[in-house]
Each structure stands twice: as structure tokens, then as C-alpha cells.
Scaffold this active site. Structure first.
Site, PDB file in Angstrom:
ATOM      1  N   GLY A   1       0.837  -1.192   0.000  1.00  0.00           N
ATOM      2  CA  GLY A   1       0.000   0.000   0.000  1.00  0.00           C
ATOM      3  C   GLY A   1       0.870   1.240   0.000  1.00  0.00           C
ATOM      4  O   GLY A   1       2.004   1.212   0.487  1.00  0.00           O
TER       5      GLY A   1
ATOM      6  N   GLN B   1       3.273  10.002   0.931  1.00  0.00           N
ATOM      7  CA  GLN B   1       4.559   9.304   1.073  1.00  0.00           C
ATOM      8  C   GLN B   1       5.517   9.597  -0.076  1.00  0.00           C
ATOM      9  O   GLN B   1       6.712   9.338   0.044  1.00  0.00           O
ATOM     10  CB  GLN B   1       4.334   7.788   1.169  1.00  0.00           C
ATOM     11  CG  GLN B   1       3.649   7.366   2.458  1.00  0.00           C
ATOM     12  CD  GLN B   1       3.494   5.860   2.512  1.00  0.00           C
ATOM     13  OE1 GLN B   1       2.526   5.316   1.996  1.00  0.00           O
ATOM     14  NE2 GLN B   1       4.461   5.187   3.106  1.00  0.00           N
TER      15      GLN B   1
ATOM     16  N   CYS C   1       5.778  -0.050   7.275  1.00  0.00           N
ATOM     17  CA  CYS C   1       5.451   1.106   6.442  1.00  0.00           C
ATOM     18  C   CYS C   1       6.676   1.455   5.614  1.00  0.00           C
ATOM     19  O   CYS C   1       7.793   1.455   6.138  1.00  0.00           O
ATOM     20  CB  CYS C   1       5.072   2.284   7.341  1.00  0.00           C
ATOM     21  SG  CYS C   1       4.666   3.777   6.417  1.00  0.00           S
ATOM     22  N   LEU C   2       6.458   1.753   4.323  1.00  0.00           N
ATOM     23  CA  LEU C   2       7.597   2.093   3.462  1.00  0.00           C
ATOM     24  C   LEU C   2       8.284   3.377   3.915  1.00  0.00           C
ATOM     25  O   LEU C   2       9.441   3.605   3.572  1.00  0.00           O
ATOM     26  CB  LEU C   2       7.132   2.222   2.005  1.00  0.00           C
ATOM     27  CG  LEU C   2       6.635   0.910   1.369  1.00  0.00           C
ATOM     28  CD1 LEU C   2       6.093   1.167  -0.035  1.00  0.00           C
ATOM     29  CD2 LEU C   2       7.734  -0.140   1.346  1.00  0.00           C
TER      30      LEU C   2
ATOM     31  N   HIS D   1      -4.529   1.834   7.527  1.00  0.00           N
ATOM     32  CA  HIS D   1      -3.160   2.361   7.592  1.00  0.00           C
ATOM     33  C   HIS D   1      -2.959   3.466   6.545  1.00  0.00           C
ATOM     34  O   HIS D   1      -2.404   4.524   6.854  1.00  0.00           O
ATOM     35  CB  HIS D   1      -2.184   1.190   7.371  1.00  0.00           C
ATOM     36  CG  HIS D   1      -0.745   1.560   7.297  1.00  0.00           C
ATOM     37  ND1 HIS D   1       0.184   1.123   8.217  1.00  0.00           N
ATOM     38  CD2 HIS D   1      -0.057   2.322   6.398  1.00  0.00           C
ATOM     39  CE1 HIS D   1       1.383   1.615   7.888  1.00  0.00           C
ATOM     40  NE2 HIS D   1       1.263   2.331   6.795  1.00  0.00           N
ATOM     41  N   GLU D   2      -3.450   3.222   5.320  1.00  0.00           N
ATOM     42  CA  GLU D   2      -3.245   4.207   4.244  1.00  0.00           C
ATOM     43  C   GLU D   2      -4.088   5.453   4.453  1.00  0.00           C
ATOM     44  O   GLU D   2      -3.624   6.570   4.192  1.00  0.00           O
ATOM     45  CB  GLU D   2      -3.533   3.584   2.872  1.00  0.00           C
ATOM     46  CG  GLU D   2      -2.670   2.374   2.498  1.00  0.00           C
ATOM     47  CD  GLU D   2      -1.181   2.588   2.692  1.00  0.00           C
ATOM     48  OE1 GLU D   2      -0.699   3.732   2.574  1.00  0.00           O
ATOM     49  OE2 GLU D   2      -0.484   1.591   2.975  1.00  0.00           O
TER      50      GLU D   2
ATOM     51  N   HIS E   1      -2.440   7.803   6.696  1.00  0.00           N
ATOM     52  CA  HIS E   1      -1.392   8.622   6.055  1.00  0.00           C
ATOM     53  C   HIS E   1      -1.975   9.937   5.536  1.00  0.00           C
ATOM     54  O   HIS E   1      -1.313  10.966   5.554  1.00  0.00           O
ATOM     55  CB  HIS E   1      -0.774   7.882   4.864  1.00  0.00           C
ATOM     56  CG  HIS E   1       0.371   6.977   5.221  1.00  0.00           C
ATOM     57  ND1 HIS E   1       1.529   7.439   5.804  1.00  0.00           N
ATOM     58  CD2 HIS E   1       0.539   5.644   5.061  1.00  0.00           C
ATOM     59  CE1 HIS E   1       2.366   6.419   5.985  1.00  0.00           C
ATOM     60  NE2 HIS E   1       1.792   5.310   5.545  1.00  0.00           N
TER      61      HIS E   1
END
Ligand code: NI
Length: 170
Positions: A46, A51, A94-95, A136-137, A140
Site C-alpha cells: 500500500g 509518502q 510502512c515504506l 493504515h493508508e 497517512h
């Protein structure tokens, strides 16, 4: 399509509340393609536009396994319209926090309303990994990272570890 640079915490752009998209046009579709390519390259499941430094409410997700064909989801202005009372604990990464993982408690199931890549309104009811990933997304887009859902002690520990590994890499 192009691979974009993924911002690493504690980058200030990751803390901003992102703006809604006014119109799903070619520019937004290009952004989503870039996000997917960036996510696949990472690799991740995701990615939210903030990000890659774009403060817009856009998310991409793909939960297909390695041996399955890609199944990209493109979500514009996603909004959680229902959360189950049942909560579950799952490990998240998380990236924007590479190599950091922690168990996070969240609702087990959610409904998410969004616009697809053609600007059409859709709603998805999700549980399991998809529910987890969507929450989670969407976080963000509100400037919230998974570490913000942990105790200050755990959060600080992870942020210190991350800073150390980033220094080692530099
Ligand atoms: Ni993330």
C-alpha cells in the site's frame, strides 16, 4: 510511469493533512500509476500520495500474492464510513519507516467509500489484511503513521532505531 522517491519519517510532509482531489483526471491517474510502480518496486502492499510528497487524498493498494496476477486498487478521497466494534492486533510496517514493525490494534473490519480511477463512487467492505491496509493508508492522508498509534515509549524506540539505521545507510 515513473518510480518516485519515498519520504522517510520523520519527514514533515508525512505529518500534513492531505487535500481532497477535486477531479479525477489524467493527472491523478498518472499519479496513481506512478504510486503503483513505486509501491511494486519497494516492494510494498500500500502507498499513500503524501509518502511521495504529494499532499492529496490518493491511495493505492495491491494485496495479490507473489504467484498471483497484480490486483491494483486505486482509491481517491477514501473515507472510512463504518468501523467494526471488534478490534484486532496485527503487525504493521510502512515504506516510510523501513525495516520497522510493531503490533497495532485497529478495528477488524471497515467500510470505505471512495472514487475509482474513473471518478465513480464505490464502497468496499473489508476485513483481514485489506481492512488493515486501508486503515493504515487512510491514516497517512491525515498525517498519522502507525507509530502514532503506539505508546510514546514504543514510538520513541522505533523512531530512534529508524534514525540510527538511516544514519548508517547515509
Ligand atoms: Ni505506511
Amino acid at each position: 510511469m515513473a518510480v518516485r522517491r519515498i519520504l522517510i519519517a520523520p519527514h514533515p510532509l508525512l505529518k500534513l493533512k492531505a487535500r481532497p482531489v477535486e477531479r479525477v483526471d489524467d493527472e491523478i491517474r498518472r499519479l496513481m500509476d506512478d504510486m503503483l510502480e513505486t509501491m511494486y518496486r519497494a516492494p510494498g502492499i500500500g502507498l499513500a500520495a503524501p509518502q511521495i510528497g504529494v499532499s492529496l487524498r490518493v491511495v493505492v493498494v495491491d494485496l495479490a500474492k507473489k504467484d498471483e496476477p497484480p490486483a491494483p486498487m486505486r482509491l481517491v478521497n477514501p473515507e472510512i464510513t463504518w468501523r467494526s466494534e471488534e478490534q484486532v492486533v496485527m503487525e504493521e510496517g510502512c515504506l516510510s519507516l523501513p525495516e520497522q514493525f510493531a503490533e497495532v490494534t485497529r478495528p477488524a473490519a471497515v467500510k470505505v467509500r471512495y472514487l475509482d480511477e474513473r471518478g465513480e463512487e464505490r464502497e468496499v467492505e473489508a476485513d483481514g489484511m485489506l481492512a488493515r491496509c486501508l486503515q493504515h493508508e487512510v491514516d497517512h492522508l491525515d498525517g498519522i503513521l502507525f507509530v502514532d498509534r503506539l505508546s510514546p515509549l514504543k514510538r520513541n524506540m522505533i523512531m530512534r532505531k529508524l534514525a540510527k539505521s538511516q544514519r548508517a545507510r547515509a
